[in-house]
Structure formats: structure tokens, C-alpha cells
Design a protein around this motif. Structure first.
Motif, short mmCIF file in Angstrom:
data_model
loop_
_atom_site.label_atom_id
_atom_site.label_comp_id
_atom_site.label_asym_id
_atom_site.label_seq_id
_atom_site.Cartn_x
_atom_site.Cartn_y
_atom_site.Cartn_z
N SER A 1 0.73 -1.70 0.32
CA SER A 1 -0.10 -0.29 -0.29
C SER A 1 0.82 1.47 -0.27
CB SER A 1 -1.08 0.11 0.80
OG SER A 1 -1.72 -1.14 1.06
N MET A 2 1.99 1.72 1.23
CA MET A 2 2.78 2.76 0.95
C MET A 2 3.77 2.98 -0.41
SD MET A 2 2.17 3.72 3.84
CE MET A 2 1.30 2.64 4.35
N VAL B 1 17.56 7.36 -1.44
CA VAL B 1 16.40 8.21 -2.51
C VAL B 1 15.43 9.20 -1.35
CG1 VAL B 1 16.23 7.08 -4.72
CG2 VAL B 1 14.54 5.91 -2.53
N ASN B 2 14.99 9.88 -1.44
CA ASN B 2 14.05 10.70 -0.85
C ASN B 2 13.02 11.52 -0.87
OD1 ASN B 2 15.42 13.59 -0.77
ND2 ASN B 2 17.17 11.87 0.44
N PRO B 3 11.72 11.89 -0.82
CA PRO B 3 10.54 12.74 -1.27
C PRO B 3 11.61 13.95 -1.18
CG PRO B 3 10.34 12.01 0.51
CD PRO B 3 10.93 11.76 0.32
N GLY C 1 5.75 5.12 7.29
CA GLY C 1 6.59 6.45 6.05
C GLY C 1 8.14 5.83 5.09
N THR C 2 8.58 5.73 5.97
CA THR C 2 9.76 5.69 5.29
C THR C 2 9.68 5.03 4.09
OG1 THR C 2 11.00 5.34 7.25
CG2 THR C 2 12.46 4.62 5.27
N ILE C 3 8.50 3.55 4.23
CA ILE C 3 8.77 2.99 2.38
C ILE C 3 8.03 4.10 1.61
CG2 ILE C 3 7.46 1.47 1.43
CD1 ILE C 3 7.27 -0.41 4.70
N MET C 4 7.01 4.69 2.03
CA MET C 4 5.97 5.87 1.00
C MET C 4 7.20 6.35 0.89
SD MET C 4 3.00 8.13 1.82
CE MET C 4 2.26 7.77 3.06
N ALA C 5 8.48 7.08 0.96
CA ALA C 5 8.79 8.64 1.31
C ALA C 5 9.88 7.74 0.15
CB ALA C 5 9.97 8.38 2.54
#
Length: 424
Positions: A39-40, A185-187, A259-263
Motif C-alpha cells: 500500500s505504501m 532516495v527521499n521526497p 512513512g519511510t517506505i512511502m517516502a
């Protein structure tokens, strides 16, 4: 020599802290499985950090519910469904409804978990060994059978402390793998801030993902099982503060890891305009920037997430039945062995039919939200019953949190119904 001793001492302290983590480790195991990871990643790749607010609210309410169920278990000595049956007017019907709803959702989820875990192992093998692509179906099914047989045999050992230690290992590996992946990688910080503002993506699949988010993060099974795991840990009334701390730490860690996975997905895929529809797409989350080595680490984290969820998903049906019948879980009983064996067979349905495990996983998370209001209503009625709680007064802030969680779950359930009607 002194430096080596200091390093060993420091490492022992870290291991001791990790192993000292209480029933919250099961909450993380239930919550952050391949359902959550999928989902993330899908959300991050499609919508950037836009759904971060859903994750934050889900984790906040999860912490409140874990605390409420844990306190109820310690103060009364009862487990959740047994308490519903014993103390509520229509508690027997409510408990049976919850058992059916959660078992259906968790067994569906188990199909997706096993499918994704088997595919991840296959993809790791395919990266390192050429020529396996012609035999994908057979290899994936064989891996799925091996995984589920191993886990069933481990289930027969049947001790709380044993399950807890294995989950600690998987959850720790998972957390470090995803946090390490974030290094590559990061947003954009601005996108993270925007993600905390409530909005639902007005595109096909947007409502579905919101419901899946809540279904995987506010997992009803996590709260219902809390009193049993608190008992399994051997905690008593003396551990009320420890129970509270354990609930808070578990909900914070769920938010950080999810949150880390989504980012990671947002940073690697969203800005490139790529989406995730198959398991191999999850590898693309890191390959463009970090190569095959980092892909393997990310896959290792996703695999740890999947394996950490298989134990709780196999446990859930016998656990709920035992909870309803007597409030005690006997892992050596015939009932336990039969029900977990049926769960293992159900888990193999997805891989056997070659179904897309990502679609199965997201759909199963959506179904999980529908039983959530009943689970929240039950605990609201129990913790505010003075006779049941032995004059222990539930604070106004906990009640505010519980009623807010109830309202949130009803809104998300309605959203889930709309999403499913659009999908089908």
C-alpha cells in the motif's frame, strides 16, 4: 582490547533493548506486512506523500486502541471477545461477527502476503541466475509451499516467547532495511508537509488506497489480540505504565517505518512518473539510483515484512476462537493445529492460481476496514463500564481518542464501500 569490550557491551545493550520490547512487536508484525509495504509503495509511486495524513491519523488512533485494549486486559484479566460475550447485551453476536470478518480479511491478506513473499524470493533468484523466467509459475508456487510448510511446523512449537523472538528479528531487519533504503532516495520536504493536509486523490484507485491504508494500519486484529499477548508476556496490574509505553512506542514505530517506505517509493518512482502494478516493479524503487545491491536490500526488507506477518495471520483465527471460548490460547490443542492448517491451505490459493498478489493484497486491506467500527464500539462500551473495570476510570482524553477513532472508522468504511463499487 578495551575498545572491543566496549563494542560488545554496546551491542549487547542494543540487543537487550530490542528483545525487551513487549507485545507491541506483534502490533508491528500485524501492521507492517507486505500489505502495508504494498500500500505504501503503490501510494508513494502514484500520489507522492499525499496520503501521509491518513497514515498519521491511523497510527494515532492505533496507539489509543492498543492502550485501551491492553489496559482492559490487565485490569479485568479478561480477553476482548470473551469480554464482549460476557458483559455486553448483544456481545455474543458482535463477537461472532468480528471473528468472521477478521478471519476473512486476514486469510485473504495471507494469500497476498505469501504470493508477494514468494515472488520477492523468485525475483532475487532471477537477478542472480539467468534462465529462470521460463519457469516462474512453478518456482513461485514451490517457494510458497516451502514457506508455508516451514511456518506451519514452527507454529507447532507454539510458545509466545518463541513467536515474539522470531518477530523481533524480522521486524528489526525490516526497519533497518527500509531506513537504509531512504538514504538513497527521499521526497522533497515540501511534499512531506503537504502530505499532512487531508486530501483524497481524485483519480481512479484513490479512494481504494485510502481504505487500504486504514485497513492495514488500523488493523482490528492488532487491538483484539492485545489482551492475549499482554497475558502471554506475563504482565499484571503492576505493568500498566509499561503497557502504555509499549502502545505509544509501537504506534510511533509503525508510523516511522510505514512513512519511510512511502517516502522511498515517492523519491524513486513518483518523480520519474513510474507506478507499481507487479512485484518486480517494487525493485524499480531503488535500482535506477542504487543498483542491484540496494535492490536486494530493499527486497530483503519487504521479505522480512512479509514473513513477520505470516505468523500473526496464521495465529489470528485460532486466537480469536480461543478468545471467544475461554479467553485462553492453547497452542498445543487439536483445534489450534487444524485451524492453522486450514489457514495454510487458504494461503496457497493465490500462488496456485497465479493471481496478481499486489491486487489481492490491496483488496484484502480494504475489506479489513468494515469490521473496525464494531471492534471500536466494543471497547468503548467495556472501558466505560465501572462494574467491568473495577472502578478504574478511563480518562476523558482516552474517550475522546476512542470516539474520534470511531468516527474516523465510519468515514473510512463508507469510503471503502464507494471504492469497491467503483472497482467492481
Amino acid at each position: 582490547m578495551a575498545t572491543a569490550d566496549n563494542k560488545n557491551s554496546f551491542l549487547k545493550k542494543i540487543i537487550k533493548i530490542i528483545l525487551a520490547f513487549g507485545p507491541g512487536i506483534f502490533a508491528i508484525g500485524y501492521t507492517i506486512g507486505t500489505g502495508s509495504v504494498t500500500s505504501m509503495i503503490v501510494a508513494g509511486s502514484k500520489f507522492n506523500m499525499q496520503l501521509l495524513w491518513v497514515l498519521l491519523l491511523s497510527c494515532l488512533f492505533s496507539g489509543v486502541l492498543m492502550f485501551a485494549y491492553g489496559n482492559y486486559g490487565l485490569i479485568t484479566g479478561d480477553t476482548a471477545l470473551y469480554g464482549f460475550k460476557k458483559h455486553l447485551k448483544y456481545g455474543k453476536a458482535l463477537a461472532i461477527l468480528i471473528i468472521i470478518g477478521i478471519t476473512f480479511g486476514q486469510w485473504n491478506s495471507l494469500m497476498g502476503i505469501l504470493g508477494i513473499s514468494s515472488n520477492i524470493i523468485y525475483e532475487i533468484l532471477a537477478i542472480n541466475f539467468e534462465g529462470l523466467s521460463d519457469h516462474k509459475y512453478g518456482i513461485v508456487l514451490t517457494i510458497a509451499v516451502i514457506i508455508i510448510v516451514v511456518f506451519y511446523l514452527l507454529m507447532l512449537i507454539g510458545k509466545y516467547s518463541f513467536f515474539e523472538k522470531i518477530l523481533v528479528i524480522f521486524v528489526t531487519l525490516m526497519g533497518f532495511s527500509f531506513i537504509f533504503s531512504l538514504y538513497f532516495v527521499n521526497p522533497l520536504p515540501n511534499d512531506v508537509v503537504k502530505g499532512l493536509m487531508p486530501t483524497i486523490p481524485d483519480v481512479p484507485g484513490g479512494k481504494m488506497l485510502v481504505a487500504a491504508f486504514v485497513g492495514t494500519t488500523m488493523a482490528a486484529a492488532t487491538f483484539l489480540s492485545r489482551p492475549l499477548f499482554v497475558q502471554g508476556k506475563g504482565w499484571t496490574l503492576k505493568n500498566l505504565k509499561q503497557q502504555k509505553r509499549d502502545s505509544i512506542v509501537a504506534s510511533i514505530l509503525i508510523f516511522i517505518i510505514s512513512g519511510t517506505i512511502m517516502a522511498v517509493a515517492a523519491g524513486a518512482l513518483f518523480y520519474e512518473g513510474k507506478e507499481v502494478t507487479h512485484v518486480i516493479d517494487m525493485a524499480n524503487t531503488l535500482e535506477p539510483v542504487a543498483g542491484k545491491w540496494a535492490v536486494t536490500i530493499f527486497f530483503f526488507g519487504a521479505l522480512s515484512a512479509g514473513l513477520s506477518s505470516i505468523f500473526p495471520c496464521l495465529l489470528i483465527a485460532p486466537l480469536l476462537l480461543a478468545d471467544y471460548q475461554s479467553g485462553k490460547l492453547d497452542t498445543n490443542s487439536k483445534q489450534f493445529r487444524i485451524v492453522t492448517f486450514i489457514a495454510c491451505l487458504v494461503a496457497l490459493i493465490g500462488p496456485a492460481f497465479g493471481a496478481n498478489p499486489i491486487e489481492i493484497q490491496i483488496l484484502s486491506q480494504v475489506f479489513n476496514v468494515f469490521v473496525l467500527p464494531a471492534v471500536i464500539l466494543g471497547i468503548i462500551l467495556l472501558v466505560n463500564n465501572k462494574k467491568v473495570m473495577k472502578d478504574y476510570k478511563t480518562s476523558i482524553w482516552v474517550n475522546v481518542g476512542l470516539y474520534a477513532a470511531m468516527f474516523f472508522s465510519l468515514v473510512i468504511s463508507f469510503n471503502g464501500i464507494v471504492a469497491l463499487t467503483e472497482y467492481f
